[in-house]
Design a protein around this motif. Sequence first.
Motif, PDB file in Angstrom:
ATOM      1  N   GLN A   1       1.045  -1.363  -0.206  1.00 57.76           N
ATOM      2  CA  GLN A   1       0.112   0.228  -0.090  1.00 57.76           C
ATOM      3  C   GLN A   1       0.894   1.136   0.405  1.00 57.76           C
ATOM      4  O   GLN A   1       2.009   1.437   0.722  1.00 57.76           O
ATOM      5  CB  GLN A   1      -0.794   0.090   1.688  1.00 57.76           C
ATOM      6  N   TYR A   2       0.259   2.177  -1.461  1.00 56.14           N
ATOM      7  CA  TYR A   2       1.247   3.367  -0.845  1.00 56.14           C
ATOM      8  C   TYR A   2       0.198   4.531  -0.178  1.00 56.14           C
ATOM      9  O   TYR A   2      -0.720   4.277  -1.351  1.00 56.14           O
ATOM     10  CB  TYR A   2       2.110   3.995  -2.439  1.00 56.14           C
TER      11      TYR A   2
ATOM     12  N   THR B   1       8.268   6.776  -4.946  1.00 61.99           N
ATOM     13  CA  THR B   1       9.271   5.974  -4.792  1.00 61.99           C
ATOM     14  C   THR B   1       8.398   5.012  -4.541  1.00 61.99           C
ATOM     15  O   THR B   1       7.435   4.791  -3.827  1.00 61.99           O
ATOM     16  CB  THR B   1      10.140   6.840  -3.784  1.00 61.99           C
ATOM     17  N   LEU B   2       9.288   3.630  -4.738  1.00 65.59           N
ATOM     18  CA  LEU B   2       9.014   2.308  -4.492  1.00 65.59           C
ATOM     19  C   LEU B   2       9.628   1.720  -3.351  1.00 65.59           C
ATOM     20  O   LEU B   2      10.380   2.305  -3.035  1.00 65.59           O
ATOM     21  CB  LEU B   2       8.673   1.254  -5.532  1.00 65.59           C
ATOM     22  N   ALA B   3       8.927   0.371  -3.154  1.00 60.68           N
ATOM     23  CA  ALA B   3       9.291   0.195  -1.571  1.00 60.68           C
ATOM     24  C   ALA B   3      11.159  -0.806  -2.158  1.00 60.68           C
ATOM     25  O   ALA B   3      11.743  -0.338  -1.375  1.00 60.68           O
ATOM     26  CB  ALA B   3       8.060  -1.097  -1.348  1.00 60.68           C
ATOM     27  N   ASP B   4      10.586  -0.202  -3.301  1.00 52.80           N
ATOM     28  CA  ASP B   4      12.693  -1.021  -3.208  1.00 52.80           C
ATOM     29  C   ASP B   4      13.359  -0.165  -3.695  1.00 52.80           C
ATOM     30  O   ASP B   4      14.796   0.108  -4.370  1.00 52.80           O
ATOM     31  CB  ASP B   4      12.606  -1.224  -4.766  1.00 52.80           C
TER      32      ASP B   4
ATOM     33  N   VAL C   1      -1.829   1.897  -5.005  1.00 55.62           N
ATOM     34  CA  VAL C   1      -1.852   3.511  -4.319  1.00 55.62           C
ATOM     35  C   VAL C   1      -3.314   4.746  -4.301  1.00 55.62           C
ATOM     36  O   VAL C   1      -3.910   4.735  -5.466  1.00 55.62           O
ATOM     37  CB  VAL C   1      -0.664   4.496  -5.768  1.00 55.62           C
ATOM     38  N   MET C   2      -3.325   5.323  -3.482  1.00 51.41           N
ATOM     39  CA  MET C   2      -4.216   5.954  -2.442  1.00 51.41           C
ATOM     40  C   MET C   2      -3.873   7.128  -2.518  1.00 51.41           C
ATOM     41  O   MET C   2      -2.610   8.019  -2.219  1.00 51.41           O
ATOM     42  CB  MET C   2      -4.887   5.539  -1.116  1.00 51.41           C
TER      43      MET C   2
END
Length: 339
Positions: free
Chosen positions: A165-166, A184-187, A223-224
């Motif tokens: 979840q973002y 920016t993603l978790a990776d 993505v919310m």
Amino acid sequence: MSDPYRTLGIARTASEKEIKSAYRKLAKELHPDKNKDNPKAAERFSDVTKAYDLLSDKDKRAQFDRGEIDAEGNPLNPFAGMGAGRPGGFARGYGAGMGPGGPAGGGFRDREFGGFGADDVDLGDLFEGLFGGRSRAQEPPRRGGMGGFGTRPPPPPKKRGADIQYRLAVPFVDAAAGRDQRITLADGKAIKLKLPAGVEDGTQMRLRGKGQPGPGGPGDGIVMVEIAPHPFFRRDGDHIRMDLPITLDEAVHGGKVKCPTVDGPVMLTIKPGANGGTVMRLSGKGWTRRSGPAREDGSPARGDQLVTLEIQMPEDLDALKQRLGDWKDPANPRDRFGL
């Protein structure tokens, strides 16, 4: 998650709008950022998201309603429904009477085959007779096909990785104009994200394959979108409203004044004798529309900006009083009220 309808708290006859409304309410209530000390809320948030994903997909919802897939979207037992025309039909009788330790008087002995016991008939030959084909002595072992009686059931499908979840905070002006965002993603990788036309606060966007890795493939990124409020712009459907103060002399004499928009300032022409409360329209300066013809540059169609004029009196009234002297306006602006 056993039943997506129960998870969202809606009836099976719920419309797409009711499904979406129920999901948004629960998503905001259970969002992990608002329940950092409540792991059960995060777990429910995941269940609610999965339920919405299934029910918002018309094909998957129809398959679930027909009993073809479960609440996770996995196919159900291909033998489900055999013997459905009679209570405790063939599939049920086989499971009840054939297994070790089955209940006395159940299964083949009393219900399905008129009292045959284990000593009365060879079950392998019986099934050959029922379904046709050669005897066991004539036929090699079965290893494929439907995964028939006596064969191993197919392995369960490999589970995909968990979704991530973002939360994406978007400035009001960017959301209105549909400007691309970066996340920016978790990776650690940053990607460009295109906002959907007509984006709203609480809109969810799915990034395929951007979740946690798993044996059945990676999950998705969810993505919310959270649209930040603006100090003087406010949304009204596809339009944007604002109040623009003008001076008394600008109202009396008219002229050109600067007016802010989400695309930058523009010049607005005020007619002489403009009244406070007058609404002026700036075409195409509103919110991106979900539908409608695209603009010349290929960008989505947009609503308008509606500007309400506010006449601002001078702070120092002495000079104005001297100029007015004893003059009074003979008009009665409240005449239409019957006053």
